[in-house]
Write a protein that holds these residues in place. Structure first.
Motif, PDB file in Angstrom:
ATOM      1  N   SER A 103       2.044  -0.810 -14.602  1.00  0.00           N
ATOM      2  CA  SER A 103       2.969  -0.912 -15.471  1.00  0.00           C
ATOM      3  C   SER A 103       4.788  -1.091 -15.071  1.00  0.00           C
ATOM      4  CB  SER A 103       3.116   0.339 -16.486  1.00  0.00           C
ATOM      5  OG  SER A 103       2.540   1.544 -15.510  1.00  0.00           O
ATOM      6  N   GLU A 104       5.038  -0.683 -13.743  1.00  0.00           N
ATOM      7  CA  GLU A 104       6.319  -0.836 -13.494  1.00  0.00           C
ATOM      8  C   GLU A 104       6.087  -1.619 -12.181  1.00  0.00           C
ATOM      9  OE1 GLU A 104       5.157   2.499 -13.099  1.00  0.00           O
ATOM     10  OE2 GLU A 104       5.600   3.260 -15.174  1.00  0.00           O
ATOM     11  N   ASN A 105       7.582  -2.239 -11.991  1.00  0.00           N
ATOM     12  CA  ASN A 105       7.565  -3.141 -10.802  1.00  0.00           C
ATOM     13  C   ASN A 105       8.059  -2.340  -9.599  1.00  0.00           C
ATOM     14  OD1 ASN A 105      10.441  -2.867 -10.893  1.00  0.00           O
ATOM     15  ND2 ASN A 105      10.823  -5.050 -10.675  1.00  0.00           N
TER      16      ASN A 105
ATOM     17  N   ALA B  27      -7.335   2.099  -9.013  1.00  0.00           N
ATOM     18  CA  ALA B  27      -6.546   2.998  -8.467  1.00  0.00           C
ATOM     19  C   ALA B  27      -5.452   3.445  -9.661  1.00  0.00           C
ATOM     20  CB  ALA B  27      -5.620   2.331  -7.243  1.00  0.00           C
ATOM     21  N   LEU B  28      -5.988   4.022 -10.665  1.00  0.00           N
ATOM     22  CA  LEU B  28      -5.155   4.222 -11.815  1.00  0.00           C
ATOM     23  C   LEU B  28      -4.338   5.560 -11.926  1.00  0.00           C
ATOM     24  CD1 LEU B  28      -6.859   1.971 -14.435  1.00  0.00           C
ATOM     25  CD2 LEU B  28      -4.564   1.714 -13.681  1.00  0.00           C
ATOM     26  N   GLY B  29      -4.791   6.545 -10.981  1.00  0.00           N
ATOM     27  CA  GLY B  29      -4.321   7.748 -11.077  1.00  0.00           C
ATOM     28  C   GLY B  29      -4.778   8.650 -12.208  1.00  0.00           C
TER      29      GLY B  29
ATOM     30  N   GLY C   3      -8.061   7.120  -4.957  1.00  0.00           N
ATOM     31  CA  GLY C   3      -6.959   7.931  -5.241  1.00  0.00           C
ATOM     32  C   GLY C   3      -7.528   8.771  -6.220  1.00  0.00           C
ATOM     33  N   ASP C   4      -6.419   9.192  -7.131  1.00  0.00           N
ATOM     34  CA  ASP C   4      -6.549  10.271  -7.847  1.00  0.00           C
ATOM     35  C   ASP C   4      -7.664  10.067  -9.001  1.00  0.00           C
ATOM     36  OD1 ASP C   4      -4.832  11.640  -6.633  1.00  0.00           O
ATOM     37  OD2 ASP C   4      -3.233  11.932  -8.225  1.00  0.00           O
ATOM     38  N   CYS C   5      -8.074   8.735  -9.345  1.00  0.00           N
ATOM     39  CA  CYS C   5      -8.833   8.503 -10.417  1.00  0.00           C
ATOM     40  C   CYS C   5     -10.340   8.481  -9.759  1.00  0.00           C
ATOM     41  CB  CYS C   5      -8.567   7.093 -10.998  1.00  0.00           C
ATOM     42  SG  CYS C   5      -8.884   5.766  -9.947  1.00  0.00           S
TER      43      CYS C   5
ATOM     44  N   PRO D 241      -9.346  15.900  -2.092  1.00  0.00           N
ATOM     45  CA  PRO D 241      -8.332  16.633  -3.122  1.00  0.00           C
ATOM     46  C   PRO D 241      -7.371  15.143  -3.622  1.00  0.00           C
ATOM     47  CG  PRO D 241      -7.738  17.190  -0.878  1.00  0.00           C
ATOM     48  CD  PRO D 241      -9.142  16.305  -0.728  1.00  0.00           C
ATOM     49  N   PRO D 242      -6.865  15.476  -4.595  1.00  0.00           N
ATOM     50  CA  PRO D 242      -6.051  14.390  -5.274  1.00  0.00           C
ATOM     51  C   PRO D 242      -4.509  14.351  -4.677  1.00  0.00           C
ATOM     52  CG  PRO D 242      -6.139  16.030  -6.864  1.00  0.00           C
ATOM     53  CD  PRO D 242      -6.831  16.480  -5.552  1.00  0.00           C
ATOM     54  N   THR D 243      -4.667  14.071  -3.362  1.00  0.00           N
ATOM     55  CA  THR D 243      -3.200  13.904  -2.797  1.00  0.00           C
ATOM     56  C   THR D 243      -3.094  12.447  -2.404  1.00  0.00           C
ATOM     57  OG1 THR D 243      -4.052  14.551  -0.705  1.00  0.00           O
ATOM     58  CG2 THR D 243      -3.563  16.209  -1.850  1.00  0.00           C
TER      59      THR D 243
ATOM     60  N   PHE E  57       6.348  15.860 -15.655  1.00  0.00           N
ATOM     61  CA  PHE E  57       7.011  15.616 -14.515  1.00  0.00           C
ATOM     62  C   PHE E  57       5.749  14.671 -13.597  1.00  0.00           C
ATOM     63  CE2 PHE E  57       9.000  15.783 -10.446  1.00  0.00           C
ATOM     64  CZ  PHE E  57      10.325  15.561 -10.785  1.00  0.00           C
ATOM     65  N   LYS E  58       6.060  13.157 -13.664  1.00  0.00           N
ATOM     66  CA  LYS E  58       5.099  12.532 -13.000  1.00  0.00           C
ATOM     67  C   LYS E  58       5.494  11.442 -12.194  1.00  0.00           C
ATOM     68  CE  LYS E  58       0.425  11.265 -12.584  1.00  0.00           C
ATOM     69  NZ  LYS E  58      -0.334  11.670 -11.540  1.00  0.00           N
ATOM     70  N   ASN E  59       6.335  10.844 -13.153  1.00  0.00           N
ATOM     71  CA  ASN E  59       7.018   9.422 -12.722  1.00  0.00           C
ATOM     72  C   ASN E  59       8.580   9.588 -12.618  1.00  0.00           C
ATOM     73  OD1 ASN E  59       7.740   8.928 -15.359  1.00  0.00           O
ATOM     74  ND2 ASN E  59       5.862   7.931 -15.707  1.00  0.00           N
TER      75      ASN E  59
HETATM   76  C1  LIG Z   1       5.626  15.496  -8.532  1.00  0.00           C
HETATM   77  C2  LIG Z   1       4.529  15.332  -7.594  1.00  0.00           C
HETATM   78  C3  LIG Z   1       4.568  15.498  -6.223  1.00  0.00           C
HETATM   79  C4  LIG Z   1       3.648  15.237  -5.342  1.00  0.00           C
HETATM   80  N1  LIG Z   1       3.606  15.768  -4.009  1.00  0.00           N
HETATM   81  C5  LIG Z   1       2.808  15.500  -3.035  1.00  0.00           C
HETATM   82  C6  LIG Z   1       2.893  15.871  -1.840  1.00  0.00           C
HETATM   83  O1  LIG Z   1       3.832  16.435  -1.446  1.00  0.00           O
HETATM   84  N2  LIG Z   1       1.908  15.215  -1.004  1.00  0.00           N
HETATM   85  C7  LIG Z   1       0.766  14.676  -1.303  1.00  0.00           C
HETATM   86  O2  LIG Z   1       0.179  14.073  -0.467  1.00  0.00           O
HETATM   87  N3  LIG Z   1       0.742  14.449  -2.773  1.00  0.00           N
HETATM   88  C8  LIG Z   1       1.629  14.629  -3.491  1.00  0.00           C
HETATM   89  N4  LIG Z   1       1.341  14.453  -4.951  1.00  0.00           N
HETATM   90  C9  LIG Z   1       0.284  13.719  -5.446  1.00  0.00           C
HETATM   91  C10 LIG Z   1       0.207  12.262  -5.035  1.00  0.00           C
HETATM   92  O3  LIG Z   1       1.436  11.574  -5.486  1.00  0.00           O
HETATM   93  C11 LIG Z   1      -0.830  11.843  -5.704  1.00  0.00           C
HETATM   94  O4  LIG Z   1      -2.206  12.155  -5.233  1.00  0.00           O
HETATM   95  C12 LIG Z   1      -1.035  10.062  -5.512  1.00  0.00           C
HETATM   96  O5  LIG Z   1       0.120   9.513  -5.948  1.00  0.00           O
HETATM   97  C13 LIG Z   1      -2.418   9.304  -5.952  1.00  0.00           C
HETATM   98  O6  LIG Z   1      -2.138   8.033  -5.764  1.00  0.00           O
HETATM   99  P1  LIG Z   1      -3.024   7.043  -6.821  1.00  0.00           P
HETATM  100  O7  LIG Z   1      -2.727   5.642  -6.494  1.00  0.00           O
HETATM  101  O8  LIG Z   1      -4.466   7.452  -6.971  1.00  0.00           O
HETATM  102  O9  LIG Z   1      -2.344   7.167  -8.241  1.00  0.00           O
HETATM  103  P2  LIG Z   1      -0.795   7.126  -8.578  1.00  0.00           P
HETATM  104  O10 LIG Z   1       0.238   7.403  -7.416  1.00  0.00           O
HETATM  105  O11 LIG Z   1      -0.590   8.089  -9.832  1.00  0.00           O
HETATM  106  O12 LIG Z   1      -0.754   5.750  -9.162  1.00  0.00           O
HETATM  107  C14 LIG Z   1      -1.128   4.994 -10.382  1.00  0.00           C
HETATM  108  C15 LIG Z   1      -0.457   3.867 -10.756  1.00  0.00           C
HETATM  109  O13 LIG Z   1      -1.105   3.230 -11.789  1.00  0.00           O
HETATM  110  C16 LIG Z   1      -0.381   2.756 -12.571  1.00  0.00           C
HETATM  111  N5  LIG Z   1      -1.029   2.931 -14.168  1.00  0.00           N
HETATM  112  C17 LIG Z   1      -1.868   3.795 -14.698  1.00  0.00           C
HETATM  113  N6  LIG Z   1      -2.163   3.374 -15.806  1.00  0.00           N
HETATM  114  C18 LIG Z   1      -1.829   2.139 -16.135  1.00  0.00           C
HETATM  115  C19 LIG Z   1      -2.021   1.002 -16.967  1.00  0.00           C
HETATM  116  N7  LIG Z   1      -2.770   1.391 -18.123  1.00  0.00           N
HETATM  117  N8  LIG Z   1      -1.494  -0.117 -16.848  1.00  0.00           N
HETATM  118  C20 LIG Z   1      -0.728  -0.445 -16.011  1.00  0.00           C
HETATM  119  N9  LIG Z   1      -0.419   0.635 -14.835  1.00  0.00           N
HETATM  120  C21 LIG Z   1      -1.028   1.694 -15.026  1.00  0.00           C
HETATM  121  C22 LIG Z   1       0.837   3.936 -12.768  1.00  0.00           C
HETATM  122  O14 LIG Z   1       2.054   3.434 -13.365  1.00  0.00           O
HETATM  123  C23 LIG Z   1       0.923   4.011 -11.306  1.00  0.00           C
HETATM  124  O15 LIG Z   1       1.687   3.368 -10.675  1.00  0.00           O
HETATM  125  C24 LIG Z   1       2.433  14.596  -5.851  1.00  0.00           C
HETATM  126  C25 LIG Z   1       2.478  14.226  -7.120  1.00  0.00           C
HETATM  127  C26 LIG Z   1       3.303  14.706  -7.874  1.00  0.00           C
HETATM  128  C27 LIG Z   1       3.146  14.195  -9.677  1.00  0.00           C
END
Ligand SMILES: Cc1cc2nc3c(=O)[nH]c(=O)nc-3n(C[C@H](O)[C@H](O)[C@H](O)COP(=O)(O)OP(=O)(O)OC[C@H]3O[C@@H](n4cnc5c(N)ncnc54)[C@H](O)[C@@H]3O)c2cc1C
Length: 557
Positions: free
Chosen positions: A54-56, A126-128, A320-322, A335-337, A146-148
């Motif tokens: 959703s973001e660039n 990889a939608l978190g 990832g987290d999903c 874990p979701p990290t 507090f997420k993005n």
């Molecule tokens: C404040 C904060 C601090 C953190 N600190 C740490 C840390 O210190 N160490 C650590 O290991 N982890 C940390 N984490 C956790 C870590 O950031 C996540 O585990 C990681 O980002 C997971 O990656 P992901 O790719 O699964 O999901 P995300 O990084 O959440 O990426 C998902 C992406 O999908 C996109 N998306 C979702 N739905 C849609 C849609 N419908 N259309 C288009 N795009 C979409 C989102 O915009 C996003 O860019 C932290 C998280 C947060 C919120």
């Protein structure tokens, strides 16, 4: 003006015969998977890589809390996707839905409301997760997530706003409320937000004459017996408790947030904390797109095999987290990290390429290197390699060094390094950015012959005619048929919004026309919360479906 009435679906630029890998999500999982695929691709035409986000930009979330205190700049935690992924096709759109049967993904509209259909052979989910307040009343309206990056900027602006107000407030009750900050969630992100927020408000209060630092009240709510009790050992979590308390954070244990109002955070115990600032890092819920998929899931996450392909599917991968990825030991789940998301991304990419080349796939075998969390000003906690425990200044230096090293791109590394150095010398930034909201009703103007939307477009808005006239035109088998003429005071566009379908006719201006535009999100909020509003639109949809061509009467608001 000669404008075609019907739009055909638009596909990605993948060429027939070449395998297409579509990655959904541009966070840690999605970006690192695309990077790895770019590395592995032998020739440009071996397979196509497309990433949708959703973001660039890519957000380096571990450093996001530092945006609050301003110890790094707003844009220092993000990297443009185009620079990270030069050989990937990027689609900066919202994902609307996924059709697993037809192997396609429907994306939201761009400037023109046309659907974009992305076809794939391999799909990487990889939608978190999302911070979703639907399950807790009042949070959606009165709590800050507090997420993005947008959340971090919004929170920072809000903090400066309440501090400026508190400086001139003469009502002591309201001033206390303005200077009370409540954070819900005692996991890593809640603790890091509380620590950075506390540092920031106390530091800038020195520069604001109307505020005494002793009036500042930062409260961290946690449902467990100790903050970070699920993440760290007892000793380290006790250390984190001690440091935050010493810095003035009040930690409320065994406390759960129940609801929020414009003036307070209400706990499950019934206690009401008067505040104008409530931040919640919980609850973290499955992404609605993931929720909607008929895939094997547990706890809202997609179950994967040891190869990171989704159980019982062909060509679908989740990371990832999903994703719910079982630990190599067979006990528990990854874990979701970020560190797990990055490793999973690499393995999934390797396995996609292995599948395309009919090679052997590899299993996910990463157990994690440890856990680290910042506690704000020069202290952190860390538990590394399953046994080494660190806290205080050394842990903080290690935390900064590791995350600085992991920041993608030399430009970001330089920016963050410089920002940290300057932060030691100059006070934090106090500028409040007032950004206009894109929500609400807007107004648009159209010239004669211009279409407001076309048959086949996605339903994005409801339109109310202020002045001017337009025709509702349907094209069937190459022939145009005018269904109705619309005039001032009438509305259109509700059919596709109510039925969540594409437009079944074109609306083309007969004269110059001004309209009020109510966006889909606002329309849905009204439809879900006002039964009379919903009923009247349901009646209109029914009448218009049954009595096409449409009667003038049914078009009255
Ligand atoms: C404040 C904060 C601090 C953190 N600190 C740490 C840390 O210190 N160490 C650590 O290991 N982890 C940390 N984490 C956790 C870590 O950031 C996540 O585990 C990681 O980002 C997971 O990656 P992901 O790719 O699964 O999901 P995300 O990084 O959440 O990426 C998902 C992406 O999908 C996109 N998306 C979702 N739905 C849609 C849609 N419908 N259309 C288009 N795009 C979409 C989102 O915009 C996003 O860019 C932290 C998280 C947060 C919120």
């Amino acid at each position: 003006m000669n404008v075609p009435l019907v739009r055909s679906d638009v596909e990605s630029n993948a060429r027939p015969g070449r395998p297409r890998v579509a990655i959904l999500g541009g966070g840690f999982g999605g970006v690192y998977a695309a990077m790895r695929l770019e590395q592995l691709r032998r020739r440009r035409d071996e397979f196509d890589i497309t990433l949708v986000n959703s973001e660039n930009y890519f957000v380096f979330q571990p450093m996001l809390p530092e945006v609050i205190s301003g110890s790094i700049g707003i844009l220092d935690t993000v990297s443009p996707l185009r620079r990270l992924l030069p050989r990937t096709q990027l689609l900066i759109r919202e994902i609307e839905s996924i059709d697993l049967k037809n192997r396609s993904v429907m994306l939201s509209q761009g400037f023109r409301p046309r659907p974009y259909v992305l076809k794939y052979d391999h799909l990487v989910l990889a939608l978190g997760t999302v911070t979703d307040f639907r399950t807790m009343p009042g949070l959606h309206e009165h709590a800050l997530p507090f997420k993005n990056l947008a959340d971090a900027v919004q929170l920072r602006n809000h903090l400066i706003h309440v501090l400026e107000e508190a400086a001139i407030e003469t009502d002591t009750e309201l001033k206390r409320q303005l200077l009370t900050f409540v954070i819900a969630g005692g996991g890593f992100s809640g603790v890091e937000v509380a620590a950075e927020l506390n540092d920031f408000v106390r530091r800038v209060a020195r520069e604001i004459p109307g505020i005494d630092r002793s009036e500042i009240h930062v409260v961290l709510l946690h449902s467990g017996a100790m903050i970070l009790d699920r993440e760290l050992t007892k000793k380290l979590s006790a250390y984190a408790n001690k440091i935050l308390q010493r810095r003035g954070v009040e930690i409320r244990l065994h406390s759960r947030l129940r609801t929020a109002t414009p003036d307070s955070a209400v706990l499950e115990s019934g206690e009401r904390i008067m505040t104008k600032t409530l931040i919640s890092t919980v609850p973290s819920l499955p992404n609605p797109i993931i929720e909607s998929l008929p895939l094997p899931k547990e706890k809202g996450k997609v179950r994967t095999s040891e190869y990171l392909s989704v159980v019982d599917t062909d060509g679908i991968w989740a990371i990832g987290d999903c994703a719910l990825v079982i630990n190599p030991s067979g006990e528990g789940f990854a874990p979701p990290t970020a560190q797990h998301a990055i490793r999973q991304a690499n393995i999934a990419a390797n396995n996609i390429v292995a599948t395309l080349r009919s090679h052997k796939k590899e299993s996910y075998g990463f157990e994690g290197l440890g856990k680290m969390g910042s506690l704000g000003y020069r202290s952190a906690v860390a538990e590394l390699f399953g046994g080494i425990k660190l806290s205080g200044l050394f842990a903080w230096i290690l935390w900064r060094s590791i995350y600085w090293w992991k920041l993608p791109g030399l430009d970001r590394k330089l920016k963050v390094g410089l920002a940290w150095a300057l932060d030691l010398l100059i006070p934090p930034e106090l500028v409040q950015l007032k950004l206009a909201s894109s929500q609400g009703i807007s107004q648009s103007h159209f010239e004669p012959g211009e279409p407001v939307f076309r048959q086949g477009d996605l339903g994005d808005s409801l339109y109310i005619i202020l002045n001017g006239e337009a025709d509702v035109v349907r094209e069937e088998n190459g022939t145009e048929r005018i269904l109705a003429r619309l005039r001032g005071g009438q509305f259109f566009g509700e059919m596709a919004l109510m039925n969540q379908k594409t437009r079944n006719a074109t609306v083309r201006c007969a004269t110059a026309m001004d309209v009020l535009v109510l966006r889909k999100g606002d329309f849905r909020a009204l439809v879900s919360n006002l039964p009379d509003f919903r009923a009247s639109f349901e009646n209109v949809v029914k009448a218009r479906t049954e009595h096409a061509p449409l009667s003038e009467k049914s078009r009255e608001i």
